[in-house]
Enzyme design. Structure first.
Site, PDB file in Angstrom:
ATOM      1  N   SER A  42       0.827  -1.210   0.000  1.00 21.23           N
ATOM      2  CA  SER A  42       0.000   0.000   0.000  1.00 21.23           C
ATOM      3  C   SER A  42       0.858   1.255   0.000  1.00 21.23           C
ATOM      4  O   SER A  42       1.979   1.258   0.537  1.00 21.23           O
ATOM      5  CB  SER A  42      -0.902   0.008   1.240  1.00 21.23           C
ATOM      6  OG  SER A  42      -1.528   1.264   1.415  1.00 21.23           O
ATOM      7  N   TYR A  71      -2.450  -0.244   9.910  1.00 20.64           N
ATOM      8  CA  TYR A  71      -2.633  -0.809   8.570  1.00 20.64           C
ATOM      9  C   TYR A  71      -1.334  -0.694   7.772  1.00 20.64           C
ATOM     10  O   TYR A  71      -0.865  -1.666   7.166  1.00 20.64           O
ATOM     11  CB  TYR A  71      -3.769  -0.092   7.842  1.00 20.64           C
ATOM     12  CG  TYR A  71      -3.872  -0.450   6.379  1.00 20.64           C
ATOM     13  CD1 TYR A  71      -4.284  -1.720   5.990  1.00 20.64           C
ATOM     14  CD2 TYR A  71      -3.556   0.474   5.394  1.00 20.64           C
ATOM     15  CE1 TYR A  71      -4.380  -2.060   4.639  1.00 20.64           C
ATOM     16  CE2 TYR A  71      -3.641   0.144   4.050  1.00 20.64           C
ATOM     17  CZ  TYR A  71      -4.049  -1.123   3.677  1.00 20.64           C
ATOM     18  OH  TYR A  71      -4.127  -1.455   2.356  1.00 20.64           O
TER      19      TYR A  71
END
Length: 354
Positions: free
Chosen positions: A136, A161
């Site tokens: 990501s 995350y």
């Protein structure tokens, strides 16, 4: 740059096949005549009806097999590898969402860390030609240098995350080094499009409009210092992944990481204004969101901006979809999918859920 054709004799395992990117990738591979094994736990992080709709569209393909499996269950996942012996694995199964990782950290450790470890272990014991996995853009944290480059320092993530995704890259590097697993990590930059994730801002803004609610914009109302995002249309992402599948790492560099983004960041307000215009086109009436401006959220970063030079050099990756074109496709899909109509007697918009 040209790349090799997909080998239709191979089996392609796509985890997260009921998800946004997983669905579109599975569909594209099936259209090319490939054998696709889809794995997903179909969790309720967002509306499962949308996940079931995606799976229903894949079911007619003869070469598609779906297994409801959670990658964090090592025994079940190992059995998938043992029984089907996939040649290529694309791991897109993960718990997504920066803000949700603050509310529910346990699920991120279970899916993103333990689940990915299980994927690596399975690839170790049942060798594959290529493992591609989702990282990501959030790994760049609060980096102020833009555009983000793969060689940038990424040891200061600002959300759990992001930490799990950075961990995935480290784990993949180690397993690739120890067990010679050809691996490619992809740092995605704000992927959007039809059948996308309802937890993404553009989707949520559209839903709130039809519910008569305000949309919250986390930029302090400061248009001179607005948030920037590198919005990437789903078709461009799928083209890039398909090219990478046929272009595994060289033996001397068994693990690599690429940015996969649009390389053309837009101001958040520009994106919102474009969304209003596209929705107006889809509805045949003017659409204006009710807006509420709030401080930037914990874990968010001011800008995401991908340098895609490395990916372009490797596979000739060059996104072609403008936000005007991409958002128009999304709003056209949304209006059709949710049976949105205008009641001419009251000139009010109605959204009928499925």
């Amino acid at each position: 740059m040209s790349y090799n054709q997909l080998d239709t004799n191979k089996t392609y395992l796509i985890t997260g096949a009921a998800g946004f990117i997983g669905y579109f990738l599975s569909k594209k591979l099936l259209e090319e005549g490939c054998t696709v094994l889809g794995v997903d736990n179909v969790n309720d992080y967002y509306d499962v009806k949308l996940k079931h709709t995606r799976l229903q569209e894949l079911e007619p393909y003869e070469k598609f097999t779906f297994l409801k499996v959670d990658i964090s269950d090592k025994e079940d996942l190992t059995k998938v590898f043992k029984d089907y012996k996939p040649n290529v694995v694309v791991n897109l199964a993960a718990q997504a969402g920066v803000r949700y990782s603050i509310e529910n950290p346990d699920v991120y450790m279970q899916s993103n860390v333990i689940g990915f470890y299980n994927i690596l272990e399975a690839c170790r014991h049942y060798p594959v030609d290529h493992l591609i996995y989702a990282s990501s853009s959030s790994v760049y944290g609060a980096n102020k240098k833009v555009p983000f480059e793969e060689t940038d320092f990424v040891d200061h993530p600002v959300s759990l995350y992001a930490s799990t995704k950075k961990s995935n890259e480290l784990m993949a590097h180690t397993y690739s080094h120890l067990y010679n697993i050809p691996s490619t990590g992809l740092r995605f930059f704000t992927v959007y499009g039809p059948m996308g994730r309802p937890d993404m801002a553009y989707f949520g803004f559209t839903q709130k409009y039809f519910n008569g609610e305000e949309i919250s914009i986390f930029n302090n109302g400061d248009f001179n210092n607005d948030l920037y995002r590198d919005f990437t249309y789903i078709d461009d992402i799928i083209t890039g992944i398909e090219s990478l599948i046929t272009c595994p790492p060289q033996e001397k560099v068994p693990h690599r990481v690429f940015n996969i983004g649009n390389n053309n960041p837009e101001k958040l307000m520009t994106f919102i204004n474009t969304l209003e215009k596209c929705l107006s086109n889809s509805m045949g009436k003017e659409v204006v969101f009710k807006k509420k401006f709030e401080p930037i959220k914990l874990g968010d970063v001011p800008a995401t901006y991908a340098s895609t030079e490395r990916l372009q050099e490797a596979i000739g990756f060059k996104p072609e979809t403008s936000i005007e074109e991409g958002l128009q496709k999304f709003t056209d899909w949304y209006v059709k999918y949710y049976n949105v109509v205008v009641d001419e007697s009251t000139y009010k918009v109605k959204r009928t859920t499925l």
